[in-house]
Design an enzyme around this catalytic site. Sequence first.
Site, PDB file in Angstrom:
ATOM      1  N   GLU A 217      16.146  79.602  32.545  1.00 14.89           N
ATOM      2  CA  GLU A 217      17.043  78.763  33.346  1.00 14.89           C
ATOM      3  C   GLU A 217      17.296  79.445  34.692  1.00 14.89           C
ATOM      4  O   GLU A 217      17.351  80.672  34.780  1.00 14.89           O
ATOM      5  CB  GLU A 217      18.367  78.612  32.586  1.00 14.89           C
ATOM      6  CG  GLU A 217      19.469  77.872  33.322  1.00 14.89           C
ATOM      7  CD  GLU A 217      20.811  77.956  32.607  1.00 14.89           C
ATOM      8  OE1 GLU A 217      21.534  76.953  32.600  1.00 14.89           O
ATOM      9  OE2 GLU A 217      21.146  79.030  32.062  1.00 14.89           O
TER      10      GLU A 217
ATOM     11  N   ASN B 101      21.461  71.112  37.159  1.00 12.05           N
ATOM     12  CA  ASN B 101      20.784  72.265  36.569  1.00 12.05           C
ATOM     13  C   ASN B 101      19.579  71.693  35.830  1.00 12.05           C
ATOM     14  O   ASN B 101      19.737  71.002  34.820  1.00 12.05           O
ATOM     15  CB  ASN B 101      21.742  72.986  35.619  1.00 12.05           C
ATOM     16  CG  ASN B 101      21.215  74.324  35.148  1.00 12.05           C
ATOM     17  OD1 ASN B 101      20.014  74.576  35.196  1.00 12.05           O
ATOM     18  ND2 ASN B 101      22.100  75.178  34.666  1.00 12.05           N
TER      19      ASN B 101
ATOM     20  N   LYS C 136      20.347  69.310  32.752  1.00 15.09           N
ATOM     21  CA  LYS C 136      21.261  69.855  31.743  1.00 15.09           C
ATOM     22  C   LYS C 136      22.461  68.941  31.518  1.00 15.09           C
ATOM     23  O   LYS C 136      23.155  68.556  32.460  1.00 15.09           O
ATOM     24  CB  LYS C 136      21.716  71.248  32.185  1.00 15.09           C
ATOM     25  CG  LYS C 136      22.549  72.012  31.163  1.00 15.09           C
ATOM     26  CD  LYS C 136      22.800  73.413  31.692  1.00 15.09           C
ATOM     27  CE  LYS C 136      23.621  74.269  30.760  1.00 15.09           C
ATOM     28  NZ  LYS C 136      23.785  75.640  31.302  1.00 15.09           N
TER      29      LYS C 136
ATOM     30  N   GLU D 105      29.815  76.148  36.279  1.00 18.68           N
ATOM     31  CA  GLU D 105      28.732  75.162  36.243  1.00 18.68           C
ATOM     32  C   GLU D 105      29.239  73.752  36.516  1.00 18.68           C
ATOM     33  O   GLU D 105      28.538  72.938  37.118  1.00 18.68           O
ATOM     34  CB  GLU D 105      27.989  75.227  34.908  1.00 18.68           C
ATOM     35  CG  GLU D 105      27.146  76.485  34.775  1.00 18.68           C
ATOM     36  CD  GLU D 105      26.124  76.397  33.668  1.00 18.68           C
ATOM     37  OE1 GLU D 105      25.344  75.425  33.652  1.00 18.68           O
ATOM     38  OE2 GLU D 105      26.115  77.309  32.817  1.00 18.68           O
TER      39      GLU D 105
ATOM     40  N   CYS E   8      20.073  76.282  28.129  1.00 16.04           N
ATOM     41  CA  CYS E   8      21.195  77.185  27.867  1.00 16.04           C
ATOM     42  C   CYS E   8      22.212  76.611  26.879  1.00 16.04           C
ATOM     43  O   CYS E   8      21.950  76.538  25.690  1.00 16.04           O
ATOM     44  CB  CYS E   8      21.842  77.587  29.178  1.00 16.04           C
ATOM     45  SG  CYS E   8      22.893  79.063  29.040  1.00 16.04           S
TER      46      CYS E   8
ATOM     47  N   ASN F 292      20.798  81.599  30.694  1.00 17.27           N
ATOM     48  CA  ASN F 292      21.460  82.724  31.367  1.00 17.27           C
ATOM     49  C   ASN F 292      22.813  82.844  30.678  1.00 17.27           C
ATOM     50  O   ASN F 292      23.713  82.039  30.955  1.00 17.27           O
ATOM     51  CB  ASN F 292      21.703  82.447  32.848  1.00 17.27           C
ATOM     52  CG  ASN F 292      20.465  82.535  33.734  1.00 17.27           C
ATOM     53  OD1 ASN F 292      20.514  83.055  34.841  1.00 17.27           O
ATOM     54  ND2 ASN F 292      19.370  81.982  33.276  1.00 17.27           N
TER      55      ASN F 292
END
Length: 312
Positions: A47, A110, A127, A146, A172, A197
């Site tokens: 990622e 993402n 994501k 995020e 993730c 991550n």
Amino acid sequence: MSRRIKVGGAQLGPIQRDESKDSAVARMVTLLDRAHAEGCGFVVFPELALTTFFPRYYVEDAAEFSAFYEAEMPDATTRPLFDKAAQYGIGFYLGYAEVAREGDRTHRFNTSILVDGTGAIVGKYRKIHLPGHAEYDPERTFQHLEKYYFEPGDLGFPVWRAMGGIFGMCLCNDRRWPETYRVMGLQGVEFVALGYNTPSTNSQRPEEGPQERLFHSDLSVQAGAYQNATFVAAIAKAGNEDGNHLIGGSVIVHPSGRILARAETEGDELITADCDLDDTVFYKKTIFDFARHRRPEHYGRIVEQTGVILPK
């Protein structure tokens, strides 16, 4: 026709905030060279593989944080990775920060992409399960923003026929949610590629350290693989980024839930596993034969409800 594919998990060590994207791509090309030497046909990168894990920073100036995002893929910076993969005939998965413009609106996601052995992008995922928070939080030991930098993904959990199998993607925190794997499982997924991550401590519970965080990562990935009869490659960006530590622990998991390969370092490292996609068939035709055994008439609460509703 054989459906065996040698998979490489291309874990990356830390990418510092001042490291260029050109440098990150050069490191990935080096890992691709190793994968070619090992006979890999597919490689999974992490990622946000082009930058540091920037959601740990609260940056108010959009002009400053815009440099983290990619408007095109590939562009001049990432073209060497695509060209080298096409030269070798290796497909790959890559995670990055995407900026998309639709009319007069700008969206940030993402994102990950699935690239086949010709260098063509055959799939895109954005994501969905964004962790963390949307505003600066002084109570946390570090930020996990995020929800500030990204919108929830809008493409669902599709799968694609590629490289002789059925491939899906996630990113993730998605790996912790069983719905992620099940939606792909209901489309017959045989290989799930995911990059992550993950900070080595919980910003809201500092006593939850790297050992527990690695356990949770393994638990989620192995359960998703087994319960949906699919291979999963979960590949990290790891190590100390600007004083902030990320766990490694990259793994490639068999549909039985067994770990086939695991990274041993927190640096740039290639792990490999021979994956016979036909190994998914036994589980899909027996214990996880969804057509015979699922009872969706009892699962409505899963899609009708978000938060918990306690019994009276």
